[in-house]
Design a protein around this motif. Structure first.
Motif, short mmCIF file in Angstrom:
data_model
loop_
_atom_site.label_atom_id
_atom_site.label_comp_id
_atom_site.label_asym_id
_atom_site.label_seq_id
_atom_site.Cartn_x
_atom_site.Cartn_y
_atom_site.Cartn_z
N ASP A 42 0.82 -1.21 0.00
CA ASP A 42 0.00 0.00 0.00
C ASP A 42 0.86 1.26 0.00
O ASP A 42 0.64 2.17 0.80
CB ASP A 42 -0.93 0.00 1.21
N TRP A 43 1.83 1.31 -0.88
CA TRP A 43 2.75 2.44 -0.96
C TRP A 43 2.85 2.87 -2.42
O TRP A 43 2.72 2.06 -3.31
CB TRP A 43 4.15 2.03 -0.49
N ILE A 44 3.17 4.15 -2.65
CA ILE A 44 3.48 4.56 -4.02
C ILE A 44 4.97 4.39 -4.28
O ILE A 44 5.40 4.33 -5.43
CB ILE A 44 3.04 6.01 -4.34
N GLU A 45 5.74 4.31 -3.20
CA GLU A 45 7.18 4.09 -3.33
C GLU A 45 7.66 3.30 -2.12
O GLU A 45 7.30 3.61 -0.98
CB GLU A 45 7.91 5.43 -3.42
N LEU A 46 8.45 2.28 -2.38
CA LEU A 46 9.00 1.41 -1.34
C LEU A 46 10.44 1.12 -1.75
O LEU A 46 10.68 0.57 -2.82
CB LEU A 46 8.18 0.13 -1.25
N VAL A 47 11.40 1.52 -0.92
CA VAL A 47 12.82 1.44 -1.25
C VAL A 47 13.54 0.60 -0.21
O VAL A 47 13.34 0.79 0.99
CB VAL A 47 13.44 2.86 -1.29
N ALA A 48 14.39 -0.31 -0.67
CA ALA A 48 15.19 -1.14 0.23
C ALA A 48 16.67 -0.91 -0.09
O ALA A 48 17.10 -1.10 -1.23
CB ALA A 48 14.84 -2.61 0.07
N ILE A 49 17.43 -0.48 0.91
CA ILE A 49 18.85 -0.19 0.74
C ILE A 49 19.64 -1.15 1.62
O ILE A 49 19.36 -1.26 2.82
CB ILE A 49 19.15 1.26 1.15
N PRO A 50 20.64 -1.85 1.06
CA PRO A 50 21.44 -2.74 1.90
C PRO A 50 22.04 -1.95 3.08
O PRO A 50 22.56 -0.85 2.87
CB PRO A 50 22.54 -3.24 0.97
N ASP A 51 21.94 -2.51 4.28
CA ASP A 51 22.46 -1.77 5.43
C ASP A 51 23.96 -1.54 5.33
O ASP A 51 24.49 -0.58 5.87
CB ASP A 51 22.08 -2.43 6.76
N THR A 52 24.66 -2.38 4.58
CA THR A 52 26.09 -2.20 4.40
C THR A 52 26.40 -1.00 3.51
O THR A 52 27.53 -0.52 3.49
CB THR A 52 26.74 -3.45 3.79
N ALA A 53 25.40 -0.49 2.77
CA ALA A 53 25.58 0.67 1.90
C ALA A 53 25.23 1.97 2.61
O ALA A 53 25.49 3.05 2.07
CB ALA A 53 24.73 0.53 0.64
N MET A 54 24.65 1.88 3.81
CA MET A 54 24.24 3.07 4.54
C MET A 54 25.47 3.70 5.20
O MET A 54 26.26 3.01 5.82
CB MET A 54 23.21 2.73 5.62
N ASP A 55 25.61 5.00 5.07
CA ASP A 55 26.70 5.73 5.70
C ASP A 55 26.07 6.85 6.52
O ASP A 55 25.68 7.88 5.99
CB ASP A 55 27.63 6.30 4.63
N TRP A 56 25.88 6.60 7.81
CA TRP A 56 25.21 7.53 8.69
C TRP A 56 26.11 8.71 9.03
O TRP A 56 27.23 8.53 9.49
CB TRP A 56 24.77 6.84 9.97
#
Length: 64
Positions: A42-56
């Motif tokens: 039930d979303w117009i956009e749903l994004v999944a990013i590998p946690d190893t690619a996240m740079d906080w």
């Protein structure tokens, strides 16, 4: 082996993408299937990013 993805979504075009959780996907499984099974469609956009690619810069994962 598995991989963890950070999931962001929005239900209206004018809304920002918002973090709605994480999903662990087993090797050989579809990321799309795993994310929609966990969080629905039930979303117009749903994004999944590998946690190893996240740079906080600030927040989760921040070592300061």
């Amino acid at each position: 082996m598995s991989a963890t993805y950070v999931v962001f979504a929005r239900s209206k075009a004018q809304q920002p993408l918002t973090r709605i959780g994480t999903v662990t996907v087993k090797e050989g499984s579809s990321v799309e299937d795993s994310v929609t099974k966990e969080h629905g469609e039930d979303w117009i956009e749903l994004v999944a990013i590998p946690d190893t690619a996240m740079d906080w810069a600030i927040g989760e994962g921040d070592d300061s």
